[in-house]
Design an enzyme around this catalytic site. Structure first.
Site, short mmCIF file in Angstrom:
data_model
loop_
_atom_site.label_atom_id
_atom_site.label_comp_id
_atom_site.label_asym_id
_atom_site.label_seq_id
_atom_site.Cartn_x
_atom_site.Cartn_y
_atom_site.Cartn_z
N GLY A 21 0.84 -1.20 0.00
CA GLY A 21 0.00 0.00 0.00
C GLY A 21 0.86 1.24 0.00
O GLY A 21 2.10 1.15 0.00
N ASP A 48 -5.67 -2.77 -5.50
CA ASP A 48 -6.18 -3.19 -4.18
C ASP A 48 -7.70 -3.08 -4.14
O ASP A 48 -8.39 -3.93 -3.57
CB ASP A 48 -5.52 -2.40 -3.03
CG ASP A 48 -5.60 -0.88 -3.19
OD1 ASP A 48 -5.98 -0.38 -4.27
OD2 ASP A 48 -5.27 -0.18 -2.21
N ASP A 66 -12.10 0.15 1.85
CA ASP A 66 -10.71 -0.09 2.24
C ASP A 66 -10.19 1.16 2.95
O ASP A 66 -9.99 2.20 2.34
CB ASP A 66 -9.88 -0.42 1.00
CG ASP A 66 -8.48 -0.90 1.35
OD1 ASP A 66 -7.96 -0.53 2.42
OD2 ASP A 66 -7.89 -1.65 0.55
N1 LIG Z 1 0.74 -0.05 13.40
C1 LIG Z 1 0.36 0.79 12.44
N2 LIG Z 1 1.27 1.33 11.64
C2 LIG Z 1 0.90 2.17 10.68
N3 LIG Z 1 -0.36 2.50 10.40
C3 LIG Z 1 -1.32 1.99 11.17
C4 LIG Z 1 -1.02 1.10 12.21
N4 LIG Z 1 -2.19 0.73 12.77
C5 LIG Z 1 -3.16 1.38 12.11
N5 LIG Z 1 -2.64 2.15 11.16
C6 LIG Z 1 -3.42 2.96 10.26
O1 LIG Z 1 -3.55 2.19 9.10
C7 LIG Z 1 -3.25 2.97 7.95
C8 LIG Z 1 -2.51 2.13 6.99
O2 LIG Z 1 -3.41 1.12 6.63
P1 LIG Z 1 -3.16 0.22 5.39
O3 LIG Z 1 -4.46 -0.39 5.06
O4 LIG Z 1 -2.01 -0.68 5.62
O5 LIG Z 1 -2.76 1.35 4.34
P2 LIG Z 1 -2.11 1.25 2.91
O6 LIG Z 1 -2.70 0.03 2.28
O7 LIG Z 1 -2.54 2.51 2.27
O8 LIG Z 1 -0.64 1.18 3.10
C9 LIG Z 1 -2.44 4.16 8.43
O9 LIG Z 1 -2.74 5.29 7.65
C10 LIG Z 1 -2.87 4.31 9.88
O10 LIG Z 1 -3.92 5.26 10.00
C1 LIG Z 2 -6.81 4.95 -4.13
C2 LIG Z 2 -5.51 4.31 -3.71
C3 LIG Z 2 -4.45 5.38 -3.55
C4 LIG Z 2 -5.72 3.60 -2.35
O1 LIG Z 2 -4.49 3.09 -1.92
P1 LIG Z 2 -4.15 2.73 -0.40
O2 LIG Z 2 -4.85 3.68 0.49
O3 LIG Z 2 -4.70 1.32 -0.16
O4 LIG Z 2 -2.68 2.75 -0.27
C5 LIG Z 2 -5.06 3.23 -4.73
O5 LIG Z 2 -6.07 2.30 -4.90
C6 LIG Z 2 -4.66 3.83 -6.05
O6 LIG Z 2 -3.55 4.30 -6.22
N1 LIG Z 2 -5.59 3.83 -7.02
C7 LIG Z 2 -5.38 4.38 -8.35
C8 LIG Z 2 -6.42 5.43 -8.63
C9 LIG Z 2 -7.82 4.87 -8.73
O7 LIG Z 2 -8.15 3.82 -8.15
O8 LIG Z 2 -8.63 5.51 -9.42
K LIG Z 3 -7.21 2.07 0.76
#
Ligand SMILES: Nc1ncnc2c1ncn2[C@@H]1O[C@H](COP(=O)(O)OP(=O)(O)O)[C@@H](O)[C@H]1O
Ligand SMILES: CC(C)(COP(=O)(O)O)[C@@H](O)C(=O)NCCC(=O)O
Ligand SMILES: [K+]
EC number: 2.7.1.33
Length: 279
Positions: free
Chosen positions: A8, A101, A120
């Site tokens: 992510g 995702d 998500d």
């Molecule tokens: N231990 C942790 N470390 C980092 N982020 C966390 C943690 N627990 C909860 N979070 C939250 O989860 C979010 C990241 O979630 P995640 O679904 O893994 O994001 P992404 O897919 O965008 O990387 C962070 O923005 C934060 O708000």
């Molecule tokens: C919207 C998102 C940034 C979410 O990513 P995440 O929060 O899971 O890191 C990702 O799905 C992305 O880069 N999407 C491309 C743009 C779109 O879905 O229209």
């Molecule tokens: K997301």
């Protein structure tokens, strides 16, 4: 062993799954921006026979990861959003632009419930809709809790919302900057999800099962008015559905799948929405 990766924008999550028993053996996460140190941050690749990847990080991060993995593992699947997969048709004009995702979450949700709203809650909060026949409508992208907080630049970035706080408390007026920010962004996130869900179900004339995943799913879910289920491994489940490798996966059993959430009564949903619109 199968290595599944969910890269992510904030965290790169991994898990090791036993090819024979389908059990999850270990899991972990590293910050996406930091360089990976194989062996320390990710598991020993000697035991890995296949890798499945979902990545929305910069292309360079993905390319480097794939290059590293291909040298040591025979099978490397990298998921992409497509016009159609597993009975779901993508709602985007240009399907390849839909975050993979989101696509994997939609595929997993459709596989479990036959039509769903998948949310998500990560760096961004995404809300996607799939109708019972498999038509993905598209969705919504909002800043995630952490991003909202950081963009305010009020020095509260390191004070996370405590997921165990009562919802009533989280929605009350804040009496200091930290509270005001945390309660404000929490209200923004949960009211958006509540409203989008009701609006789209009303529009489409169907109450859809609501599924949530992502790092902030648990805390966001607590503020929701409608029945829902949490599925922390929903993106991984999309990888399992797209690239089934174990006997359980081939039989359609996706790991960590929750019980089907109840769906609300459509007419009740509509009267709730009508009330909101009147105010
Ligand atoms: N231990 C942790 N470390 C980092 N982020 C966390 C943690 N627990 C909860 N979070 C939250 O989860 C979010 C990241 O979630 P995640 O679904 O893994 O994001 P992404 O897919 O965008 O990387 C962070 O923005 C934060 O708000
Ligand atoms: C919207 C998102 C940034 C979410 O990513 P995440 O929060 O899971 O890191 C990702 O799905 C992305 O880069 N999407 C491309 C743009 C779109 O879905 O229209
Ligand atoms: K997301």
């Amino acid at each position: 062993m199968i290595l599944d990766l969910d890269i992510g924008n904030t965290l790169s999550k991994w898990r090791l799954k036993d090819t024979v028993s389908s059990e999850i053996r270990s899991r972990g996460a590293v910050w996406t921006r930091e360089e990976w140190r194989p062996g320390a941050d990710i598991p020993d690749l000697d035991v890995v026979t296949a890798v499945r990847i979902s990545s929305v990080a910069r292309k360079q991060v993905l390319d480097e990861t794939v290059e590293l993995l291909r040298k040591q593992v025979g099978v490397v699947h990298v998921a992409h959003s497509t016009r159609e997969a597993l009975g779901v048709t993508c709602g985007y004009e240009e399907p390849q632009r839909l975050g993979v995702d989101r696509w994997l979450g939609a595929l997993a949700g459709h596989h479990l419930t036959g039509g769903c709203c998948s949310v998500d809650c990560g760096s961004a909060i995404t809300v996607d809709f799939v109708l019972p026949g498999g038509k993905h409508l598209g969705g919504y992208i909002l800043p995630g809790l952490r991003l909202m907080k950081e963009s305010l630049k009020l020095g509260t970035r390191n004070v996370a919302i405590d997921p165990d706080t009562e919802v009533d408390t989280l929605l009350a007026p804040g009496r200091n900057t930290v509270e005001a920010v945390n309660h404000g962004i929490y209200m923004a996130a949960v009211s958006a999800v509540n409203r989008l869900y009701a609006e789209v179900c009303d529009r489409e004339g169907v109450a859809l099962p609501l599924l949530l995943t992502g790092g902030d799913a648990r805390v966001v879910a607590r503020g929701l008015r409608v029945p829902h289920a949490l599925w922390p491994d929903m993106v991984y489940a999309g990888l399992e559905a797209l690239y089934p490798l174990t006997a359980a996966e081939r039989a359609g059993r996706l790991s960590g799948a929750p019980d089907q959430p109840r769906v609300p009564d459509l007419e009740k949903l509509r009267s709730g929405l009508a009330l909101t619109q009147m105010l």
